[in-house]
Structures are given as structure tokens and as C-alpha cells.
Write an enzyme that holds these catalytic residues in place. Sequence first.
Site, mmCIF file in Angstrom:
data_model
loop_
_atom_site.group_PDB
_atom_site.id
_atom_site.type_symbol
_atom_site.label_atom_id
_atom_site.label_comp_id
_atom_site.label_asym_id
_atom_site.label_seq_id
_atom_site.Cartn_x
_atom_site.Cartn_y
_atom_site.Cartn_z
ATOM 1 C CG ASP A 169 -1.892 0.741 1.067
ATOM 2 O OD1 ASP A 169 -1.820 1.134 -0.277
ATOM 3 O OD2 ASP A 169 -2.082 1.317 1.985
ATOM 4 C CE LYS B 168 -2.049 5.131 1.505
ATOM 5 N NZ LYS B 168 -1.769 4.079 3.088
#
Length: 810
Positions: free
Chosen positions: A671, A675
Site C-alpha cells: 500500500d 502511494k
Amino acid sequence: MKVLKFGGTSVGSEEAIRQVAKIVQGNVDQIVMVSSAVGGVTDQLVEIGDTAARGKKEYESLLEAVKLRHEQMYYNLVENKPDTNFYDIIEEFEDICRGVWLLRELTPRSADFIHSIGERLSTLIITDFFRTQGIDITLYDSRKYIVTDDQFGNANVNFKLTNERLQEAKKSFTKVNLFPGFVAATEENETTTLGRGGSDYTAAILAGLLAADHFEVWTDVDGLMTADPRIVKKAHFIEHVSYEEALELSHFGAKVIYPPSIQPALEKGIPITIKNTFNPEQKGTLITKEWDEDKQLIRGISSIKDIALVTLSGSSMVGIPKFSYRFFRALSTANVNVILITQASSEHSITVGIDGKESGRALRALNTEFEEMIATNRINPIEIEDNFSIIALVGSNMRNQVGVSGQMFNVLGKNGVSIHAIAQGSSERNISAVISKEDLHKALNVLHESFFLSLTKRINLFIIGTGNVGKAFINQLAQQFTFLKKNHQLNIKIIGLANSRQMHFEKDGIPLSKWESYLAEGVAFTKEDFIQNMYDVNLRNSIFIDITASEDIAALYADILKKSISVVTPNKIAATGPQTDYLNLKSMSKRYGSQFLFETNVCAGLPVLSTLNDLVRSGDQVHQIEAVLSGTLVFLFNEYDGTTKFVDVIKKAKELGFTEPDPRLDLFGSDVKRKILILIRESGYTCEYDDIELNSFLPESCMESSSVEDFYEKVEKEEAHFKKLYEDAKAKGARLKVVAKYKDGHGSVGLEAVDATHPFYNLEGKDNIVLFYTKRYDDHPMVIKGAGAGAEVTASGIFADVLRLGQSDM
Ligand code: ADP
Ligand code: ASP
Ligand code: MG
């Protein structure tokens, strides 16, 4: 003397007719009154004629219904049965329809006779009713006074003869003198009509020839509006217009007044007022010759729904003498009204817009006129294309104003309305555009919003996903709705709403407080149906909001952006796929005037991407990024101090809702990789997901697990590993943070021990932080810090994107 004209709705019910009586009684002047047929009756008469002509016996029951409706009105108003005058008309009506049915042919002559019945019956009822009210009224059969040629359906008035007859009649006028509108007759006493909507014309002819002091058009709206109020809910009322503007507006479809009707009044300089029968206190719209200078640029926006484009073309038209003259003559002889000429007749082609209903007639006339040239291939076969509409901006002040057409086409383009043809009227009081019929509603509304600035702008949302974030978003919207409308002139509506099971559409907006029950009553969800519905309602300022984590939904963006619908989403999939796909979405939105916004992809509601975009747009250059991008990981390493097992801290975080449903997604660091990838790309660099180096803090043994439970077990076995990480950091006076970086053209994610002087040292709770080192922020980076996870903050980030769009000229 005044002329008062009452339209179909004004005499559409007993109540309405009583209202009309009051209006007439309120006048001291002598009155010439003109009435339409009872509302809707002319349409029924047209249908009866057509049905009989097709040999269908159903015409009888339709006829019976018309008869009954009038009988009932008569009875309720006059409180008596109609007399023989009434039944004589009905009998003529029945006879002629029967003839049409037997012959299976409706000649223009019979059609006019049938269509005239409505006005003949309505005026009879009004006369008898007015008498019961003590009104001194005389009924005149317009067919004896308005003389026309035999152009049935659209007859031309012989003003000289008409004038003679009217002057004669005037001598014996009483207080109220009623004429049926729309109907007339030839010198040979054959019934004709003046064209649909022609009662206005009847009244204007009377006003002109009888030199009335004032001409009042009584209808069902407060006056002339800035656009058709049935299509543009926010249309507002115009107090005063010039004849020219009114003419232009009505030419392009503002059917409150029928275009030719202004002419006789205009010639005599008689002021016209448009008034509402059902709201007589309202001042109405005044139409006069004088021109009041400080008028708005645009007076109104008109539209005609059903237009056909007719094109004559051929390379060898050059040199064919008078081809455009012949083209227009053929149309005019066939009684086809050219509404607009879409291009100056070039040497190779000429295109005009005509009423869609007249396309068959136009085609026949042109084929006959150019038969030989088409046969010898000197020109191409006549082309007719249906399903267009015209929109026209009207305003006298437009003349000297540059930029109006630019604004018009810009706004239309941004909303995905393509323009098939453009025409500027020679009067320069209008600019008109031909668009697809299906875009009419959207185009009118968006232009209206753009040119009548005081009005609020409507934003239409289509949302998929009603989980925690979706719910929070809708609740925030509900809370802010009134504030936004009042202070920001934004009227944000949810038109389509779906979760993975159900979906619901509401063209005027789903009530925000009741969305759950609306959705519960919705239909089964499929992404295809949802998208199709969204395209079909075809609303301006549309935004698609994907609040899912679904790959399938993300795959739809490109197509949606192409339809000029903007996309807002916290779903990271689209922005982190292959760089080419990401760039494709960006260029797609540029090309089609839509926007792709995903602020919440990085740090939820923190304005990270918007700030970055502002930096880049203003010419700054990012050369280094350092960030803590996972609230979950911040929480884990803040909580863990070696006393409780690391695995238990993970379990606690999960219980508190701080992790993904599968906590492995957080712990593996993918994750965070996503980003930082987005930050790198939004800084203007090329980067793929796999280019980013991941230094996992998990020991090898934890990287493979068959389930979350299995993962927990493996983590528990490695407690010593985590403890050592912690102790080593502590010994140096440092804290552990998972840091994402972009440095020297390279992206990486890994666990770092940061000391007390580092800006990451004091990160609390689930906070995120991003440092941008740029050309301008070199020694001291730009810092953005705050809560980077949670439904409420994510929802507010989505909200910010929606407002950003709302405040741009989307
Ligand atoms: P009547 O039967 O009184 O002649 P019409 O139906 O012919 O009435 O015309 C009135 C209608 O015209 C209104 O109800 C409205 O829906 C429509 N209309 C279209 N454009 C405009 C406009 N710009 N301003 C006002 N009304 C308009
Ligand atoms: N009754 C006719 C029509 O509906 C004329 C009018 O109402 O103006 O077209
Ligand atoms: Mg009308």
C-alpha cells in the site's frame, strides 16, 4: 380597447374558465377576446384525423371522448345541457371524420376542418358561461372575418379583406367580443387554420387591425422566461424585452408567443404583455419597441427540439446557376419553413435546419426540383438527417460583444455536447447551434447556468460504494448541502447510487436523508447498467465517484472520462497500474474536458496531491520526497515497545479498524509502495510499481502465509526479530518508522530508525507526513502532516475533490 388572448391551459378546465371570467370582469375597457381550444384538444383532433385516415375505427372512441369532455365542461359551467349550436358542430365533426375514415384519406382541407373544431367548441362554452355571469358578450365566428388563401394548415392572411370585415364588425361591438383563435376561412368560406399555436396570431391580427391600445397574452407561465421552464427548472422570468428579442426567442421555440403574432402588433407599436392566468397579480413580461440600455448580454436561451438537417451537395454545383435560389424556392413552395441556414452556401454544399416533421415534404420537393441533376450525378442525392435540436442564445447586446460564442462552445464542449452546425443570425441577436436531440436538456441547462450567473450550479453525482467511506461522504454532503447552496451556489445532487448489490437512479436527486431506503428499493446492480444509466440521463456537470477498491470499476474510468464525465476516487488501482494507462487517463480527461481526481489515494483527506499539483503547475520541480504514508504502520510501531507481543499489537490495530480487513496488505508495504508511486508520477516522473524498492521489515518466514491466522502464527514465532528491531532503535534514541522515499530518481520503501531531530520522530497516532524537497523548497521542505486514514477524513477528501470540480468551469 384591449385584446386579450387566452391559451389552451387558460381554458383547459372549468376552474380555469371561471378564472378567465374574473380576469375579463376586472377590465373596464372594451375587450376583444381570443380563445384557444381547450388544452390538449387540438392534439387530440390531429390524432383523430390521422386515425380515421388510416382506416382505424378507434377514431370513433377518441371522438366520443372529445365530445364528452366538452359536454361535461358545458354542463358544469352553464349548469344546463348544451343547445343545438353545440350539437351542430359535433355533427359536422362526426360527418367529416366518417368521410375521412371511408375514403382513408385526409386532405389538408379536411384536416383543417377537423382541427378547427376545438376553438369552435371552446368559444361556445365560454360565451354561454359568461352570459350566466352577467357578462355582455358576443361570439364572432372568426371564419367570417379572418380571410386567408387556401394554404391549408398554414394559411396566409389577406389583410385587406380581413380589415374591411373587421371594421364593419367593430361598429356593433359590445363590451366583450369573443373570436375563436387559430381558425379562419378562404373567400370561398372553406375553413382554414393559421398553423399550430396560431391563436396568438389571430389575436395579434385583431389587435393590429382594430388598433388596440394593448395586447395581452394570457398563458400558464408568469411571462417570458430565460429558457423553457419545463426543461430548465431554474429559468427565470424576464420583465421587459424588445420586440426583436421576443421575436428571436419565439423563432427558436419559446412558444409562449407564436412568432408571426408579434408582427402586426410590432407594426402598430402596440405594447404586448404576457401574463399568467393562474397568477394574475404577477406583472408579466412587457414587450415593447423601446430599448432599455442596461440590459443583460443574453436575454434568453431558446430551443427547438425536433430538427432535421437537409443538405444539398455536389462538387459540380460550382457553376450551376442559381442552385441555392432553386433550393430555397423549392422548400418555400412546399411550405417548408427554414429555421436556420447552418453555413453560408459554399460552392459545394448547402445545409439548412427545418422542422423535423417537415422532412418528408422537404425531401420530396427537393428530389423533384433536382431530379435530373441527381439522376445525372451532377449533384449528390439530397441528404436528410433527423434527431437534432437547435439551441439559440438570444440578446440584442450580444452584437458588440466578443467572446460570447467562445463561452458558449467552451461550456458545451466541456460537457461533451458536440456541435453539428453553427449559425449566427444576420441580425446578430442570436447565435444558434445544432446539437443532437439527446443532448438538449443538458445543453440548455449548462448554458443557462453559464450565462445567468446569479443562478446556482447543479452538480450531478453518480456514486458506487456505500461502505464506511461512502456513508461518511453522503452524510457530510447532507450536512453541507444547504450551506453550499447558499454560500457557494452549488446544488449537489446524487443522481445514481449503488453498492455491490443494488442501485438506484433519481433524475432530480435522491433525497440525502433517505438514501438508504431508496437504495434498498433499487434494482440489482451491474456495473454495465449503472454506467449506461448514467450516460442515458445525460446530465451536465456529472461526476462519477468510485468508492470501491474494485479493479472492475477502475477499468471503466477511461470510457467515462471520454464521455466528459469527471471521475473522483479513493480507489488507487487506476493511478497505480502501468504508467501508460495512467497517462492515458490523464490525456483522456484533457481531451474530453473531464477531470480525473484522486486526492484521497495518498494520505486520505490531507491535501497532498492538490498541493503537489499546484507546485508543479506553477513551475516548481520536486527532486526529493520523504514520507510516512501508512497510518496503520505508524500506529503499530508507536504502540509496540517490546512488552506486548508484536502480533498482539497487530490484532489490536485490526480490532480498532486501523488496518485493512486483511492486515497483511498493510504489513507487506504494498500500500505504501502504491502511494509513493502516485507521488512520483504526480511530480512528473515516470515510474512503475516494480521500480520501487521494498525493504521489508518482516522476516522471510512471514512473507508466505496461507491465511491471516497462519500469518499471525508466523509473526508470533518471530517475536524476537521485532523485539530486536525495537531495542536497537531505542539504544540509539531513535524510533521506528516505515519511510517512503524518492531520491536521486529512485523510489523506495523501508523501515528506518529516526532520531529525535527528525521531523518523523514525533508522529502521533495514525498521522501521515509528507516532505517535498523542491527547487523552491530546498533546505526546508514543504511539509504536510495530519490524520492520514479513517472514513471521515477520506470522505472529506472526496468532498474536496467534488468541490474543486464544482468550482472549476467543468
Ligand atoms: P398557450 O396554450 O397559453 O398558448 P403554450 O403552451 O403555447 O401556451 O406556451 C406556454 C408554454 O411555453 C409554457 O408553459 C412553457 O412551457 C413554454 N415555454 C417555452 N419556452 C419558454 C420561455 N422561454 N418562456 C416561457 N415559456 C416558455
Ligand atoms: N389550438 C391551437 C393549437 O393547439 C392553436 C393555439 O392554441 O394557439 O395549436
Ligand atoms: Mg401557444
